[in-house]
Design a protein around this motif. Structure first.
Motif, mmCIF file in Angstrom:
data_model
loop_
_atom_site.group_PDB
_atom_site.id
_atom_site.type_symbol
_atom_site.label_atom_id
_atom_site.label_comp_id
_atom_site.label_asym_id
_atom_site.label_seq_id
_atom_site.Cartn_x
_atom_site.Cartn_y
_atom_site.Cartn_z
ATOM 1 N N SER A 33 -13.203 -14.342 48.583
ATOM 2 C CA SER A 33 -14.367 -13.464 48.450
ATOM 3 C C SER A 33 -14.960 -13.109 49.811
ATOM 4 O O SER A 33 -14.762 -13.814 50.803
ATOM 5 C CB SER A 33 -15.439 -14.135 47.596
ATOM 6 O OG SER A 33 -15.965 -15.287 48.248
ATOM 7 N N VAL A 34 -15.692 -11.990 49.825
ATOM 8 C CA VAL A 34 -16.490 -11.582 50.973
ATOM 9 C C VAL A 34 -17.887 -11.275 50.449
ATOM 10 O O VAL A 34 -18.052 -10.451 49.540
ATOM 11 C CB VAL A 34 -15.921 -10.322 51.660
ATOM 12 C CG1 VAL A 34 -16.813 -9.921 52.843
ATOM 13 C CG2 VAL A 34 -14.497 -10.558 52.124
ATOM 14 N N THR A 35 -18.899 -11.963 51.005
ATOM 15 C CA THR A 35 -20.272 -11.749 50.563
ATOM 16 C C THR A 35 -21.185 -11.617 51.776
ATOM 17 O O THR A 35 -20.839 -12.022 52.878
ATOM 18 C CB THR A 35 -20.767 -12.927 49.696
ATOM 19 O OG1 THR A 35 -20.622 -14.152 50.450
ATOM 20 C CG2 THR A 35 -19.972 -13.041 48.409
ATOM 21 N N GLY A 36 -22.379 -11.043 51.553
ATOM 22 C CA GLY A 36 -23.359 -10.925 52.626
ATOM 23 C C GLY A 36 -23.960 -9.547 52.691
ATOM 24 O O GLY A 36 -24.082 -8.855 51.660
ATOM 25 N N LYS A 37 -24.299 -9.120 53.900
ATOM 26 C CA LYS A 37 -24.926 -7.814 54.089
ATOM 27 C C LYS A 37 -24.365 -7.104 55.315
ATOM 28 O O LYS A 37 -24.045 -7.735 56.323
ATOM 29 C CB LYS A 37 -26.439 -7.963 54.243
ATOM 30 C CG LYS A 37 -27.157 -8.334 52.943
ATOM 31 C CD LYS A 37 -28.665 -8.201 53.081
ATOM 32 C CE LYS A 37 -29.348 -8.455 51.740
ATOM 33 N NZ LYS A 37 -30.810 -8.246 51.810
ATOM 34 N N VAL A 38 -24.275 -5.787 55.211
ATOM 35 C CA VAL A 38 -23.902 -4.925 56.323
ATOM 36 C C VAL A 38 -24.943 -3.819 56.428
ATOM 37 O O VAL A 38 -25.082 -3.013 55.502
ATOM 38 C CB VAL A 38 -22.501 -4.314 56.127
ATOM 39 C CG1 VAL A 38 -22.206 -3.310 57.243
ATOM 40 C CG2 VAL A 38 -21.436 -5.398 56.103
ATOM 41 N N GLU A 39 -25.699 -3.840 57.530
ATOM 42 C CA GLU A 39 -26.758 -2.851 57.754
ATOM 43 C C GLU A 39 -27.651 -2.696 56.536
ATOM 44 O O GLU A 39 -27.967 -1.584 56.102
ATOM 45 C CB GLU A 39 -26.124 -1.517 58.169
ATOM 46 C CG GLU A 39 -25.351 -1.623 59.493
ATOM 47 C CD GLU A 39 -24.654 -0.352 59.902
ATOM 48 O OE1 GLU A 39 -24.650 0.608 59.101
ATOM 49 O OE2 GLU A 39 -24.108 -0.316 61.015
ATOM 50 N N GLY A 40 -28.041 -3.843 55.968
ATOM 51 C CA GLY A 40 -28.968 -3.877 54.845
ATOM 52 C C GLY A 40 -28.332 -3.725 53.479
ATOM 53 O O GLY A 40 -28.993 -3.960 52.451
ATOM 54 N N GLU A 41 -27.070 -3.353 53.421
ATOM 55 C CA GLU A 41 -26.388 -3.172 52.131
ATOM 56 C C GLU A 41 -25.725 -4.482 51.701
ATOM 57 O O GLU A 41 -25.005 -5.112 52.471
ATOM 58 C CB GLU A 41 -25.331 -2.082 52.247
ATOM 59 C CG GLU A 41 -24.562 -1.845 50.962
ATOM 60 C CD GLU A 41 -23.444 -0.825 51.127
ATOM 61 O OE1 GLU A 41 -22.614 -0.703 50.202
ATOM 62 O OE2 GLU A 41 -23.395 -0.162 52.182
#
Length: 325
Positions: free
Chosen positions: A257-265
């Protein structure tokens, strides 16, 4: 159908044999092992002809490719005999025991031009492909990675794993995967420092490896990474965390899996299937069939850079031990 032979019937070799039996695009045509008892068990289990003589196997079974699952110091002869017959080579990690050994194998592969692949299976993860595309063109400042396992806590685990002269310990056997994948995502490593210890399983007798270590790495592009590793954790945990002002992402290699945020998304990617060994072998077989080496994500030449990082890490850990004594 691509004809494949296997040399080495340890747990890795048998793992690849099990995987290929489920792959209709591959026909296993031979298996080689010096230990006759072990060979007989593997040949019967996988219904394939067994050989104790490697050259005889290559000549008789006439494979398109060979999968080499021997200890890293036993590679040059095996690669040469296959490559000079035009047989393509899949080589398990680590690619060699030293850079000197690796350069000899590299010369053979360059000279013969056969397709070659090294068993860094994480490169074939759909989650890794997703992450690699996601971070393209974006800034990364810090990386935290961890690989936690319980090999040192398992009484029935093969003891050679814990002999540093043979296995290289957790750096060579496992952490090299993190080094390789981090390079694949981030670039080349410039410097490595670290510390090791044995607070859970002390060194002694046939246990000569560190049970835990911590490394700090600096990349040529300035990225800083901290890697934590242990063989004394009663579960399995493997993650790489990428951090900057633009993103905060976690790649979980156990969950795919890949989780988190990119530029608020918010990002939440989960792969449905994570059969990494099958994916790397399928790429190797397809590369042979289509005569397209570009399908291989981890060539031997590239793998030497990951080997170099592992050797730097081992040197750093040895230096830290001498300093703290």
């Amino acid at each position: 159908m691509v004809r494949i032979a296997v040399v080495g019937t340890g747990w890795q070799g048998q793992g690849h044999l099990s995987t290929m039996k489920k792959m209709p695009e591959i026909e296993v045509v031979g298996v080689c092992e010096l230990n006759e008892e072990t060979l007989l068990k593997a040949a019967n289990k996988f219904a394939v002809k067994g050989f104790t003589d490697y050259v005889e196997m290559l000549e008789e079974s006439k494979p398109d490719g060979v999968i080499i699952c021997t200890p890293p110091e036993v590679r040059e002869f095996l690669v040469r005999e296959a490559a000079e017959r035009g047989i393509h080579c899949f080589i398990e990690k680590p690619p060699a025991k030293s850079l000197e050994m690796a350069k000899k194998v590299e010369e053979i592969l360059d000279r013969t031009g056969v397709i070659n692949s090294v068993g860094f299976m994480y490169r074939y993860s759909p989650a890794v492909a997703y992450l690699k595309e996601l971070i393209k063109g974006r800034r990364i400042a810090l990386v935290r990675s961890a690989m936690l396992d319980g090999l040192a806590l398992r009484p029935n685990w093969p003891r050679w794993f814990f002999n540093k002269e043979i296995s290289g310990g957790p750096v060579f056997d496992q952490a090299i995967h993190i080094f390789d994948l981090s390079r694949y995502l981030l670039g080349e490593v410039e410097r490595v420092t670290g510390f090791q210890d044995n607070l859970v399983v002390p060194k002694g007798g046939d246990f000569t490896v560190e049970d835990s270590f911590n490394l700090s790495m600096k990349y040529q592009n300035g990225i800083l990474q901290n890697h934590t590793h242990t063989w004394s954790y009663p579960d399995v945990f493997t993650q790489i965390e990428l951090i900057s002002d633009q993103l905060h992402l976690t790649l979980d290699l156990v969950k795919g899996s890949v989780t988190g945020k990119v530029e608020g998304e918010t990002i939440a990617f989960q792969t449905e299937e994570n059969a990494l060994y099958q994916l790397e072998l399928a790429a190797f077989a397809k590369a042979i069939k289509e005569k397209n080496p570009e399908l291989v994500l981890s060539t031997y030449k590239d793998s030497i850079q990951s080997l170099s990082v592992a050797l730097k890490a081992m040197d750093a850990l040895e230096v830290s031990t001498k300093i703290t004594r």
